[in-house]
Write a protein that holds these residues in place. Structure first.
Motif, PDB file in Angstrom:
ATOM      1  N   GLU A 102     116.009  42.077  21.168  1.00 14.93           N
ATOM      2  CA  GLU A 102     115.716  42.538  19.810  1.00 14.93           C
ATOM      3  C   GLU A 102     116.037  44.023  19.649  1.00 14.93           C
ATOM      4  OE1 GLU A 102     111.673  41.522  19.168  1.00 14.93           O
ATOM      5  OE2 GLU A 102     112.070  39.389  18.780  1.00 14.93           O
ATOM      6  N   GLU A 103     115.677  44.824  20.673  1.00 17.53           N
ATOM      7  CA  GLU A 103     115.976  46.261  20.601  1.00 17.53           C
ATOM      8  C   GLU A 103     117.479  46.513  20.548  1.00 17.53           C
ATOM      9  OE1 GLU A 103     114.058  47.948  23.939  1.00 17.53           O
ATOM     10  OE2 GLU A 103     112.045  47.869  23.084  1.00 17.53           O
ATOM     11  N   GLU A 151     118.810  45.595  17.123  1.00 19.46           N
ATOM     12  CA  GLU A 151     118.504  46.652  16.159  1.00 19.46           C
ATOM     13  C   GLU A 151     119.436  47.842  16.335  1.00 19.46           C
ATOM     14  OE1 GLU A 151     114.444  47.609  16.653  1.00 19.46           O
ATOM     15  OE2 GLU A 151     113.671  45.708  15.866  1.00 19.46           O
ATOM     16  N   GLU A 152     119.707  48.198  17.598  1.00 20.53           N
ATOM     17  CA  GLU A 152     120.610  49.319  17.871  1.00 20.53           C
ATOM     18  C   GLU A 152     122.010  49.031  17.336  1.00 20.53           C
ATOM     19  OE1 GLU A 152     121.571  53.079  19.580  1.00 20.53           O
ATOM     20  OE2 GLU A 152     119.635  52.091  19.265  1.00 20.53           O
ATOM     21  N   VAL A 168     122.833  46.930  14.923  1.00 26.81           N
ATOM     22  CA  VAL A 168     122.802  46.917  13.455  1.00 26.81           C
ATOM     23  C   VAL A 168     122.835  48.335  12.912  1.00 26.81           C
ATOM     24  CG1 VAL A 168     121.374  46.347  11.464  1.00 26.81           C
ATOM     25  CG2 VAL A 168     121.660  44.685  13.299  1.00 26.81           C
ATOM     26  N   GLU A 169     122.068  49.249  13.533  1.00 22.16           N
ATOM     27  CA  GLU A 169     122.074  50.641  13.085  1.00 22.16           C
ATOM     28  C   GLU A 169     123.462  51.257  13.237  1.00 22.16           C
ATOM     29  OE1 GLU A 169     119.083  52.657  15.221  1.00 22.16           O
ATOM     30  OE2 GLU A 169     117.398  51.637  14.241  1.00 22.16           O
ATOM     31  N   GLU A 176     125.704  49.926  10.484  1.00 21.95           N
ATOM     32  CA  GLU A 176     125.396  50.538   9.193  1.00 21.95           C
ATOM     33  C   GLU A 176     125.912  51.973   9.127  1.00 21.95           C
ATOM     34  OE1 GLU A 176     121.218  50.156   8.805  1.00 21.95           O
ATOM     35  OE2 GLU A 176     121.273  48.027   8.228  1.00 21.95           O
ATOM     36  N   TYR A 214     112.282  52.881  26.689  1.00 24.28           N
ATOM     37  CA  TYR A 214     113.411  52.175  26.073  1.00 24.28           C
ATOM     38  C   TYR A 214     114.628  52.315  26.970  1.00 24.28           C
ATOM     39  CZ  TYR A 214     117.318  51.206  23.038  1.00 24.28           C
ATOM     40  OH  TYR A 214     118.480  50.704  22.517  1.00 24.28           O
TER      41      TYR A 214
END
Length: 332
Positions: free
Chosen positions: A103-104, A107-108, A110-111, A114, A319
């Motif tokens: 999941e992390e 998210e990374e 996707v960022e 974007e 992380y």
């Protein structure tokens, strides 16, 4: 009958077959052999492998390099062996931990996507603005933004490193042109006893073999640096192997990037890196594209093992994820 008499004389006359064969050229002999092979039935007493004529004659295809062939077969065999032996089971990490890490990473990604889209939109708007400005002012030169320069003050930063100033936690010398080799060595030597610098980046600064060996010695003593970036330099396989060898004495570094060197590391260096890295338990990220699948799999497994040990000891709040430059994507 004249015809019968001549035939009778020829039958009685002795024919010297050896003399006739000796007068034939090599091409005529080969043609005669081919015709006899067709006319005469094969002898059943002769083994099958010896009944056929030799059809292996052909012009040479080039020089043969035995050493190169042996080296190629050796590295292919070793790479395949390591690839099979170091295969990691799918259940290496607990399912909950694996899910959190995935999941992390998602998210990374996707960022990053974007941010890339926003950057593309800004570039498109800038291009449209430039086109309008060129239409309105045909005789004026188009304004081009100068490239962003690294404004790091070399002298003052070096002085703070030597004085162990706690305000300096990141040293970024990336893309600074014409840094003297002596000053780069001063930076490396100054970091041996420094306790506050966490990130040291010297990408595209002309780092050579000598500085790489000094970096290796620095990592034996330094206990604060967690990220080292030496990409896009002139370090050969020997220098990279020296740095990896010293990581067995370093328990702080978690990220190492050395991709895009001027010289290729080579298969032997990649095998050495995968072998030496087994003694390190803290490295979590590596920025390099392995050419051989064997060392690539070994290093992936080692980084996965290090991550698994960290989660096993309860450090789940940290992380981290494994990153190797293979298909430009994170690997688990």
């Amino acid at each position: 009958n004249v015809h019968s008499e001549i035939k009778h004389d020829l039958n009685e006359e002795e024919i010297d077959e050896d003399e006739i064969l000796a007068m034939l050229s090599p091409e005529e002999l080969q043609e005669l052999q081919s015709e006899m092979d067709i006319m005469i039935a094969p002898d059943e007493r002769v083994p099958v492998g010896q009944r056929q004529k030799d059809q292996t004659e052909k012009p040479p295809t080039g020089t043969f390099d035995h050493r190169s062939l042996v080296d190629y077969l050796y590295w292919e065999k070793e790479s395949k062996r390591m690839h099979e032996e170091e295969r990691v089971p799918a259940t290496l990490l607990p399912s909950e931990v694996r899910k959190e890490i995935i999941e992390e990473i998602i998210e990374e990604i996707v960022e990053e996507v974007e941010e890339a889209e926003e950057s593309d939109e800004r570039e498109e708007r800038r291009d449209e603005k430039d086109e309008k400005s060129s239409d309105e002012h045909e005789n004026t030169d188009k304004q081009v933004d100068p490239p962003v320069r690294n404004e790091t003050n070399l002298d003052s930063t070096l002085d703070k490193i030597r004085k162990n100033n706690p305000s300096v936690t990141e040293v970024n010398l990336n893309n600074i042109e014409n840094i003297p080799k002596e000053m780069l060595l001063d930076y490396v030597n100054g970091l041996k006893k420094n306790k506050h610098v966490k990130t040291f980046s010297i990408a595209n600064t002309g780092v050579d073999e000598n500085i790489a060996f000094n970096l290796a010695n620095m990592l034996r003593e330094n206990r604060s640096i967690t990220t080292l970036n030496i990409e896009s330099n002139f370090i050969t396989g020997k220098g990279i192997v020296a740095i990896i060898r010293c990581l067995q004495f370093n328990e702080t570094l978690t990220e190492l990037r050395f991709h895009n060197q001027r010289h290729m590391l080579g298969h032997h260096s990649e095998m050495e890196i995968s072998r030496l890295l087994k003694a390190n338990n803290t490295l979590l990220k590596m920025g390099y594209h392995f050419e051989l699948p064997g060392p690539r799999m070994v290093v992936t497994n080692i980084l996965t093992r290090n991550l698994d040990q960290m989660t096993t000891f309860g450090h789940r709040d940290i992380y981290c994820f494994i990153f190797i430059l293979v298909d430009r994507s994170p690997l688990l």
